[in-house]
Design an enzyme around this catalytic site. Structure first.
Site, PDB file in Angstrom:
ATOM      1  N   SER A 164       0.751  -1.250  -0.089  1.00 51.52           N
ATOM      2  CA  SER A 164       0.113  -0.146   0.128  1.00 51.52           C
ATOM      3  C   SER A 164       0.955   1.327   0.060  1.00 51.52           C
ATOM      4  O   SER A 164       0.294   2.472  -0.377  1.00 51.52           O
ATOM      5  CB  SER A 164      -0.934  -0.150   1.188  1.00 51.52           C
ATOM      6  OG  SER A 164      -0.322  -0.182   2.404  1.00 51.52           O
ATOM      7  N   HIS A 224      -5.434  -4.067  -2.008  1.00 51.90           N
ATOM      8  CA  HIS A 224      -5.207  -3.125  -2.990  1.00 51.90           C
ATOM      9  C   HIS A 224      -5.013  -3.674  -4.420  1.00 51.90           C
ATOM     10  O   HIS A 224      -4.914  -2.993  -5.661  1.00 51.90           O
ATOM     11  CB  HIS A 224      -4.066  -2.298  -2.928  1.00 51.90           C
ATOM     12  CG  HIS A 224      -4.020  -1.092  -1.888  1.00 51.90           C
ATOM     13  ND1 HIS A 224      -4.762   0.024  -2.190  1.00 51.90           N
ATOM     14  CD2 HIS A 224      -3.660  -1.088  -0.601  1.00 51.90           C
ATOM     15  CE1 HIS A 224      -4.670   0.485  -0.968  1.00 51.90           C
ATOM     16  NE2 HIS A 224      -3.936   0.248   0.046  1.00 51.90           N
ATOM     17  N   LYS A 254     -12.348  -0.624  -0.648  1.00 56.58           N
ATOM     18  CA  LYS A 254     -11.470   0.198  -1.644  1.00 56.58           C
ATOM     19  C   LYS A 254     -11.930   0.227  -2.812  1.00 56.58           C
ATOM     20  O   LYS A 254     -13.060   0.976  -3.321  1.00 56.58           O
ATOM     21  CB  LYS A 254     -10.071  -0.329  -1.746  1.00 56.58           C
ATOM     22  CG  LYS A 254      -9.263   0.076  -0.090  1.00 56.58           C
ATOM     23  CD  LYS A 254      -7.826  -0.743   0.210  1.00 56.58           C
ATOM     24  CE  LYS A 254      -7.462  -0.390   1.261  1.00 56.58           C
ATOM     25  NZ  LYS A 254      -6.609  -1.199   2.105  1.00 56.58           N
TER      26      LYS A 254
HETATM   27  C1  LIG Z   1      -6.610  -1.479   3.489  1.00 52.42           C
HETATM   28  C2  LIG Z   1      -6.047  -2.729   3.840  1.00 52.42           C
HETATM   29  C3  LIG Z   1      -6.704  -3.695   4.582  1.00 52.42           C
HETATM   30  C4  LIG Z   1      -7.696  -3.217   5.580  1.00 52.42           C
HETATM   31  O1  LIG Z   1      -8.978  -3.097   4.608  1.00 52.42           O
HETATM   32  P1  LIG Z   1     -10.446  -2.475   5.167  1.00 52.42           P
HETATM   33  O2  LIG Z   1     -11.432  -3.077   4.570  1.00 52.42           O
HETATM   34  O3  LIG Z   1     -10.092  -0.961   5.038  1.00 52.42           O
HETATM   35  O4  LIG Z   1     -10.240  -2.805   6.684  1.00 52.42           O
HETATM   36  C5  LIG Z   1      -6.031  -4.796   4.955  1.00 52.42           C
HETATM   37  N1  LIG Z   1      -4.929  -5.273   4.390  1.00 52.42           N
HETATM   38  C6  LIG Z   1      -4.467  -4.490   3.220  1.00 52.42           C
HETATM   39  C7  LIG Z   1      -3.118  -5.146   2.592  1.00 52.42           C
HETATM   40  C8  LIG Z   1      -4.792  -3.259   2.932  1.00 52.42           C
HETATM   41  O5  LIG Z   1      -4.449  -2.309   2.326  1.00 52.42           O
END
Ligand SMILES: *Cc1c(COP(=O)(O)O)cnc(C)c1O
Length: 392
Positions: free
Chosen positions: A180, A208, A239
Site C-alpha cells: 500500500s 489493493h 477500496k
Molecule cells: C486497506 C487494507 C486492509 C484493510 O481493509 P479495510 O477493508 O479497509 O479494513 C487490509 N489489508 C491491506 C493490505 C490493506 O491495504
C-alpha cells in the site's frame, strides 16, 4: 497526578514531533475532485479506484435493500444476523474469485484479525514480508505464532527463512498482493512454488489488488495465473469495490472452520443490508464494465510517466499507487501541504509508516480522473517541486 495524565503527555510528544495532524474533512462525495477542508482539490489519496463508491448501481442497490430490509442487521452472523443477501454476496464473490467458498467479515482489518489465528497458533511460524499491512501484523500477534520476517519482495531471503522455519509445526507464508505504500506487487510466481516446496501454507492479502489487478479486477493471484495454487486469499470490499467489508476466499472446509472459529465473525454484528447489497452491485459492475479497470490503468500509466518526466523518484511502483519519494519527513509533509494549497491533495507519509529517509507523498489515481485533472495535477507537482527543490 491523575491516572489519565499520560494521555496529554503522549499527545504533547506527538505534537513536538510534528506528528499530530487534524483529520481532513470531506464535504461532499469521495470523488476524483473533492472538497477537502472547504477547498476544492484534485483528490489523489482515495482508494475509490473505480469510482464505485458513487456508482449509481451501488447507490440504488443500497437504498433499495435498506428500504426493503432495514438499516441494521441486528445480530452477529452466527445467531440471527445472516440474511439471504449475505449468502448471495458470498456466492457471487466465490464465483468471481473462482474459489470454492468465501466468507465475508466486517472489514479487511477484521478479516486478517480473524483468519490468521485460525490458521496458526503457538508452536507455528508465520513467514511475513517485512512491509506487510498493519492488520496482518496485528492478526499475527493475535495468533501467538512466531513471526519470522523476510526482506521485502525478496524470494531468496524467503527461502532462507523457510529453511530456518522447518522445525515448526505449521508454517504460513503471508504477503500483501499489492503493497500500500510503494505500489509494488508481491513476486507470487516465485513465492508460491517455493512455499509449496517447503510445505508451507500461502496467504495473500489483496486489499489493493481487488478490483485493480487481473481479469475484471479479480486480483493479484489471477494476474499471475496462480488461481487454485494460493491457499488463502483476502480481499476488501472497502477500496475499489466501493462499499465496506473484507472477505476470505479458500476451500469449503476452511470457510466452514472459520464460521466456527473466526472471532470477529462470531462476536461482531454483520453488515447492514445496504452495505451488502452495494457490494453485490460492485461485483456486477466489475463483471459488466471491465473498461473501468482499463481506464484506471490508462490513467495510472499516464500519471506515473508524467511524474517520472518531471524528475520525481517514484520508487518501484507498478500499480495505480505511485509514491513520490521526497526523503526527510518534515519536507515530505511540507510538500504535501504546498500541493494542497495549490489545489492537489496527496497525503504525506513519514516514519514510522515508511523508513525515515524514504518519506513521501503517496498518490493514487482513479478511473474517474479526467486527462485534464491529471495534467493539472502534474503541472502543480512540477511547479511546487521545482520551488521546493525536490525534483529536477
Ligand atoms: C486497506 C487494507 C486492509 C484493510 O481493509 P479495510 O477493508 O479497509 O479494513 C487490509 N489489508 C491491506 C493490505 C490493506 O491495504
Amino acid at each position: 497526578m491523575h491516572p489519565l495524565d499520560f494521555v496529554a503527555e503522549e499527545l504533547a510528544g506527538l505534537r513536538n514531533q510534528g506528528l499530530c495532524r487534524p483529520l481532513r474533512v470531506l464535504s461532499g462525495p469521495q470523488g476524483a475532485r473533492a472538497v477537502i477542508d472547504g477547498r476544492p482539490v484534485i483528490n489523489l489519496s482515495s482508494n475509490n479506484y473505480l469510482g464505485l463508491a458513487n456508482h449509481p448501481s451501488l447507490v440504488e442497490a443500497a437504498v433499495a435493500a435498506t428500504q426493503r430490509l432495514g438499516a441494521g442487521s441486528g445480530a452477529v452472523r452466527t445467531i440471527i444476523g445472516t440474511m439471504e443477501l449475505h449468502l448471495e454476496l458470498e456466492r457471487r464473490l466465490a464465483a468471481f474469485k473462482r474459489a470454492e467458498a468465501v466468507l465475508v467479515f466486517q472489514s479487511g482489518f477484521t478479516t486478517n484479525a480473524g483468519v490468521i489465528p485460525v490458521l496458526v497458533g503457538e508452536g507455528d511460524a508465520i513467514i511475513s514480508d517485512e512491509l506487510n499491512h498493519a492488520s496482518i501484523i496485528d492478526g499475527c500477534r493475535l495468533s501467538r505464532a512466531q513471526v519470522l520476517r523476510f526482506a521485502h519482495r525478496d524470494v531468496a531471503d524467503l527461502e532462507r527463512v523457510l529453511r530456518e522455519a522447518q522445525g515448526f509445526r505449521r508454517r504460513l507464508v503471508i504477503t500483501d498482493g499489492v503493497f500500500s505504500m510503494d505500489g509494488d506487487i508481491a513476486p507470487l510466481p516465485g513465492v508460491v512454488p517455493l512455499a509449496q516446496r517447503y510445505g508451507a501454507m500461502t496467504y495473500v492479502d489483496d486489499a489493493h489488488g481487488s478490483g485493480v489487478l487481473g481479469e475484471n479486477g479479480r486480483g493479484t493471484v489471477n494476474h499471475f495465473h496462480l488461481e487454485g495454487l494460493v491457499d488463502v486469499q483476502i480481499g476488501t470490499l472497502s477500496k475499489a469495490l466501493g462499499a465496506l467489508g473484507g472477505y476470505v476466499a479458500g476451500s469449503r472446509d476452511l470457510i466452514d472452520l472459520l464460521i466456527h472459529r473466526g472471532r470477529p465473525f462470531l462476536f461482531s454484528t454483520s453488515h447492514p443490508p445496504g452495505v451488502t447489497a452495494a457490494a453485490i452491485a460492485a461485483v456486477d459492475v466489475l463483471e459488466r464494465e471491465p473498461e473501468l479497470v482499463d481506464r484506471l490503468w490508462e490513467n495510472a500509466r499516464y500519471f506515473k510517466a508524467g511524474l517520472k518526466r518531471l524528475g520525481f523518484d517514484t520508487g518501484g511502483s507498478e500499480t495505480p499507487i505511485t509514491p513520490v519519494i521526497i526523503g526527510e519527513g518534515s519536507l515530505a509533509m511540507r510538500f504535501s501541504d504546498r500541493l494542497f494549497a495549490a489545489g492537489v491533495f496527496a497525503q504525506g507519509v513519514s516514519y514510522p509508516t515508511v523508513p525515515a529517509d524514504r518519506s513521501r507523498v503517496r498518490t493514487i489515481v482513479t478511473a474517474e480522473h479526467s486527462r485534464d485533472d491529471l495534467d493539472q495535477a502534474l503541472e502543480v507537482f512540477g511547479r511546487v517541486g521545482r520551488e521546493m527543490g525536490v525534483c529536477r
